[in-house]
Write an enzyme that holds these catalytic residues in place. Structure first.
Site, PDB file in Angstrom:
ATOM      1  N   TYR A  11     -31.420  34.409 124.325  1.00 59.76           N
ATOM      2  CA  TYR A  11     -30.109  34.869 124.776  1.00 59.76           C
ATOM      3  C   TYR A  11     -30.136  36.266 125.406  1.00 59.76           C
ATOM      4  CZ  TYR A  11     -27.855  30.965 122.379  1.00 59.76           C
ATOM      5  OH  TYR A  11     -27.448  29.716 122.000  1.00 59.76           O
ATOM      6  N   ILE A  12     -31.017  37.124 124.955  1.00 56.28           N
ATOM      7  CA  ILE A  12     -31.067  38.490 125.491  1.00 56.28           C
ATOM      8  C   ILE A  12     -32.219  38.654 126.487  1.00 56.28           C
ATOM      9  CG2 ILE A  12     -31.354  40.945 124.894  1.00 56.28           C
ATOM     10  CD1 ILE A  12     -28.698  39.680 123.904  1.00 56.28           C
ATOM     11  N   THR A 118     -32.640  43.708 117.669  1.00 51.99           N
ATOM     12  CA  THR A 118     -31.949  44.520 116.659  1.00 51.99           C
ATOM     13  C   THR A 118     -32.831  44.610 115.424  1.00 51.99           C
ATOM     14  OG1 THR A 118     -29.874  43.650 117.450  1.00 51.99           O
ATOM     15  CG2 THR A 118     -29.836  44.719 115.301  1.00 51.99           C
ATOM     16  N   LYS A 203     -27.150  51.235 116.708  1.00 55.36           N
ATOM     17  CA  LYS A 203     -26.948  49.799 117.001  1.00 55.36           C
ATOM     18  C   LYS A 203     -26.310  49.069 115.802  1.00 55.36           C
ATOM     19  CE  LYS A 203     -27.320  45.576 118.182  1.00 55.36           C
ATOM     20  NZ  LYS A 203     -26.745  44.893 119.316  1.00 55.36           N
ATOM     21  N   ARG A 210     -17.434  46.909 113.819  1.00 50.04           N
ATOM     22  CA  ARG A 210     -16.626  45.747 114.222  1.00 50.04           C
ATOM     23  C   ARG A 210     -16.391  44.822 113.026  1.00 50.04           C
ATOM     24  NH1 ARG A 210     -14.715  43.850 119.062  1.00 50.04           N
ATOM     25  NH2 ARG A 210     -14.813  41.609 119.456  1.00 50.04           N
ATOM     26  N   GLY A 254     -18.949  34.861 112.589  1.00 49.56           N
ATOM     27  CA  GLY A 254     -20.243  34.214 112.756  1.00 49.56           C
ATOM     28  C   GLY A 254     -21.092  34.932 113.771  1.00 49.56           C
ATOM     29  N   CYS A 257     -25.197  38.543 114.988  1.00 51.79           N
ATOM     30  CA  CYS A 257     -25.205  40.006 115.069  1.00 51.79           C
ATOM     31  C   CYS A 257     -24.292  40.607 114.022  1.00 51.79           C
ATOM     32  CB  CYS A 257     -24.753  40.434 116.454  1.00 51.79           C
ATOM     33  SG  CYS A 257     -25.571  39.502 117.746  1.00 51.79           S
ATOM     34  N   TYR A 316     -19.790  29.711 117.028  1.00 44.68           N
ATOM     35  CA  TYR A 316     -19.329  30.880 116.258  1.00 44.68           C
ATOM     36  C   TYR A 316     -18.205  31.609 116.947  1.00 44.68           C
ATOM     37  CZ  TYR A 316     -21.612  34.646 118.959  1.00 44.68           C
ATOM     38  OH  TYR A 316     -21.966  35.553 119.926  1.00 44.68           O
ATOM     39  N   ARG A 324     -24.854  29.562 115.550  1.00 45.29           N
ATOM     40  CA  ARG A 324     -25.481  30.307 114.450  1.00 45.29           C
ATOM     41  C   ARG A 324     -24.433  30.989 113.556  1.00 45.29           C
ATOM     42  NH1 ARG A 324     -29.891  33.779 117.545  1.00 45.29           N
ATOM     43  NH2 ARG A 324     -28.156  33.881 119.007  1.00 45.29           N
TER      44      ARG A 324
HETATM   45  N1  SAJ Z   1     -14.124  37.873 115.627  1.00 40.40           N
HETATM   46  C1  SAJ Z   1     -12.940  37.860 114.873  1.00 40.40           C
HETATM   47  N2  SAJ Z   1     -11.911  38.684 115.269  1.00 40.40           N
HETATM   48  C2  SAJ Z   1     -12.019  39.479 116.365  1.00 40.40           C
HETATM   49  C3  SAJ Z   1     -13.221  39.492 117.101  1.00 40.40           C
HETATM   50  C4  SAJ Z   1     -14.270  38.673 116.699  1.00 40.40           C
HETATM   51  O1  SAJ Z   1     -12.800  37.159 113.880  1.00 40.40           O
HETATM   52  O2  SAJ Z   1     -11.047  40.170 116.667  1.00 40.40           O
HETATM   53  C5  SAJ Z   1     -15.245  36.991 115.221  1.00 40.40           C
HETATM   54  C6  SAJ Z   1     -15.684  36.004 116.315  1.00 40.40           C
HETATM   55  O3  SAJ Z   1     -14.872  34.862 116.325  1.00 40.40           O
HETATM   56  C7  SAJ Z   1     -17.115  35.731 115.907  1.00 40.40           C
HETATM   57  C8  SAJ Z   1     -17.579  37.053 115.313  1.00 40.40           C
HETATM   58  O4  SAJ Z   1     -16.406  37.780 115.025  1.00 40.40           O
HETATM   59  O5  SAJ Z   1     -17.213  34.731 114.924  1.00 40.40           O
HETATM   60  C9  SAJ Z   1     -18.466  37.882 116.233  1.00 40.40           C
HETATM   61  O6  SAJ Z   1     -18.061  37.767 117.581  1.00 40.40           O
HETATM   62  P1  SAJ Z   1     -17.918  38.981 118.588  1.00 40.40           P
HETATM   63  O7  SAJ Z   1     -17.418  38.434 119.863  1.00 40.40           O
HETATM   64  O8  SAJ Z   1     -17.127  40.080 117.980  1.00 40.40           O
HETATM   65  O9  SAJ Z   1     -19.393  39.559 118.720  1.00 40.40           O
HETATM   66  P2  SAJ Z   1     -20.855  38.937 119.004  1.00 40.40           P
HETATM   67  O10 SAJ Z   1     -21.501  38.690 117.683  1.00 40.40           O
HETATM   68  O11 SAJ Z   1     -20.819  37.834 119.988  1.00 40.40           O
HETATM   69  O12 SAJ Z   1     -21.558  40.213 119.716  1.00 40.40           O
HETATM   70  C10 SAJ Z   1     -21.650  41.459 119.033  1.00 40.40           C
HETATM   71  C11 SAJ Z   1     -21.149  42.582 119.973  1.00 40.40           C
HETATM   72  N3  SAJ Z   1     -21.012  43.809 119.202  1.00 40.40           N
HETATM   73  C12 SAJ Z   1     -19.884  44.553 119.237  1.00 40.40           C
HETATM   74  O13 SAJ Z   1     -18.909  44.246 119.844  1.00 40.40           O
HETATM   75  C13 SAJ Z   1     -19.917  45.832 118.456  1.00 40.40           C
HETATM   76  C14 SAJ Z   1     -22.131  42.732 121.138  1.00 40.40           C
HETATM   77  O14 SAJ Z   1     -21.747  43.839 121.933  1.00 40.40           O
HETATM   78  C15 SAJ Z   1     -23.561  42.939 120.617  1.00 40.40           C
HETATM   79  O15 SAJ Z   1     -24.480  43.000 121.689  1.00 40.40           O
HETATM   80  C16 SAJ Z   1     -23.923  41.752 119.759  1.00 40.40           C
HETATM   81  O16 SAJ Z   1     -22.991  41.680 118.663  1.00 40.40           O
HETATM   82  C17 SAJ Z   1     -25.350  41.922 119.233  1.00 40.40           C
HETATM   83  O17 SAJ Z   1     -26.252  41.276 119.778  1.00 40.40           O
HETATM   84  O18 SAJ Z   1     -25.572  42.753 118.346  1.00 40.40           O
END
Ligand code: SAJ
Length: 408
Positions: A11-12, A118, A203, A210, A254, A257, A316, A324
């Site tokens: 993915y990255i 990470t 990181k 979040r 999910g 990260c 997720y 995942r």
């Molecule tokens: N989620 C919620 N409520 C929200 C936002 C997200 O319940 O308001 C949930 C999503 O549905 C999901 C989970 O959180 O299940 C994570 O999703 P996400 O879109 O917040 O983040 P990821 O895991 O896809 O990507 C994150 C990002 N990190 C941050 O925003 C700080 C991304 O920038 C990173 O590159 C990535 O982790 C990583 O690889 O570490």
């Protein structure tokens, strides 16, 4: 011309390699998975992502190559998975170590080794430096170490690769500046050069921030449910304050990260991570909360048969195909523990059958259920919301305005 070998084409690693190639660098993407490399060589992408197709074509026309072999060169980017050990919650560095070893077998003297994966804070000192020392190599002469954690979000990766600010952690500032130049070939945003430990820590801190913010939203959802208040309205109003920005509640957290990185801190600092651990527990408790809501609706409508319930969404989050650590899988596990078998499942992005009673056709799925639980806000369900008119709906993502809709 500079040649870059990007290790790990997931993915990255893949989008990063493509971006570098598009910018005119000579790039070889390496992965030990032969099937994946063969697919890429045949011009086939291995996952869906907005804009990836076009980028792939541009990179191919600029001569990007794919191989299962590591290349002899002066620049390496490692983007291999860094799983965590379930019991201890600590990082499992085996893939990073193995990539570092393979690079050391062949790299040029003075090569720069950039780790994008990470890792938990302190991992480079703990796991990577000893490998280099074991090989009787000298850091700073034979090899330079850099940590350049990625920040892109699945669903918006290509845009974010160009527009997100980045962090480069290096032992030697001059090397940091060289790596900054490398990333500047495609990244338009600010690139901060710092030391390796600060890069590792920042990181993990970003994702933990979040996670805590989402946990706050989820806790508010439970409080509001207990007293019949509208959590979405409350968050919407609170966020009008110029210094408040609460995220959205949902069925859980999910992905590989946000639901993983905070555990690195908990695993390494068990006595110091009260807030971080509490946030993890709150987010992990959300599938059970959804289960309770399903039970409430079944009781209210005197529905006894769980096979009349359909879970919409297995990934997720919305509009990606990655399952995942997905909240739906967590929910199914919980149902399984409670002997609640037979719930139906559908996700338009998941084309292989990965769970029991998974439907491949949306219409068939909808026709067999009385209650639909929206767990992922894919555009697909937003576009087809009218098909749910005659159903009871549990909307955990706040996207549905139909009658008969229950919220988290
Ligand atoms: N989620 C919620 N409520 C929200 C936002 C997200 O319940 O308001 C949930 C999503 O549905 C999901 C989970 O959180 O299940 C994570 O999703 P996400 O879109 O917040 O983040 P990821 O895991 O896809 O990507 C994150 C990002 N990190 C941050 O925003 C700080 C991304 O920038 C990173 O590159 C990535 O982790 C990583 O690889 O570490």
């Amino acid at each position: 011309m500079i040649k870059v070998n990007v290790i790990g084409q997931g993915y990255i690693g893949l989008p990063t390699a493509l971006m570098l190639a598009k910018s005119g660098l000579k790039v070889v993407g390496t992965d030990y998975n032969e099937k994946l490399i063969n697919a890429l060589r045949a011009g086939k992408l291995t996952f869906d992502e907005e804009g990836l197709d076009e980028l792939f074509k541009e990179a191919l026309s600029n001569g990007i190559e794919f191989s299962t072999e590591y290349q002899k060169t002066s620049l390496y980017i490692i983007s291999v998975p860094t799983p965590y050990i379930k019991e201890s919650k600590k990082l499992d560095p085996k893939y990073v170590i193995s990539a570092v070893n393979s690079i050391l077998d062949i790299c040029e003297t003075g090569a720069i080794l950039i780790i994008e994966s990470t890792i938990s804070p302190g991992s480079i000192d703990k796991y990577v430096r000893p490998v280099i020392e074991q090989r009787r190599m000298v850091i700073g002469r034979d090899i330079h170490l850099v940590h350049a954690p990625e920040r892109i979000i699945p669903g918006n990766m290509i845009y974010e690769l160009v527009h997100n600010s980045r962090t480069i952690g290096a032992d030697d500032f001059k090397i940091g500046e060289r790596v900054k130049e490398l990333y500047s070939s495609f990244c338009d945003a600010e690139i901060v050069v710092t030391d390796i430990r600060s890069a590792e820590m920042s990181k993990v801190v970003e994702n933990t921030y979040r996670d805590i913010n989402i946990a706050f939203a989820n806790e508010l959802a439970k409080i509001c449910r207990a007293d019949n208040m509208d959590v979405y309205e409350i968050i919407r109003i609170a966020n009008k304050h110029p210094r408040v920005n609460i995220l959205q509640p949902g069925p859980g957290v999910g992905g590989h990260c946000i639901s993983v990185d905070p555990w690195f801190l908990v695993g390494d600092y068990p006595d110091l991570t009260n807030l971080i651990l509490a946030a993890r527990k709150i987010n992990n408790s959300m599938p059970a909360h959804v289960l309770k809501r399903i039970r409430d609706i079944m009781r209210e409508h005197n529905i006894k048969d769980i096979s009349k319930v359909g879970l919409y969404g297995l990934t997720y989050k919305e509009n990606v195909d990655d399952v995942r650590e997905s909240p739906t899988l967590q929910l199914l596990e919980r149902m399984d523990e409670n002997l609640a078998f037979g719930v139906k499942v559908f996700d338009p992005f998941v084309k292989e059958r990965i769970v029991e009673h998974q439907f491949m056709n949306f219409e068939d799925f909808v026709s067999e259920i009385k209650i639909i639980v929206i767990l992922v806000a894919h555009n697909h369900i937003k576009d087809n919301i009218d098909c749910l008119k005659n159903k009871l709906i549990l909307d955990t993502k706040n996207i549905c305005a139909l009658e008969n809709t229950y919220k988290l």
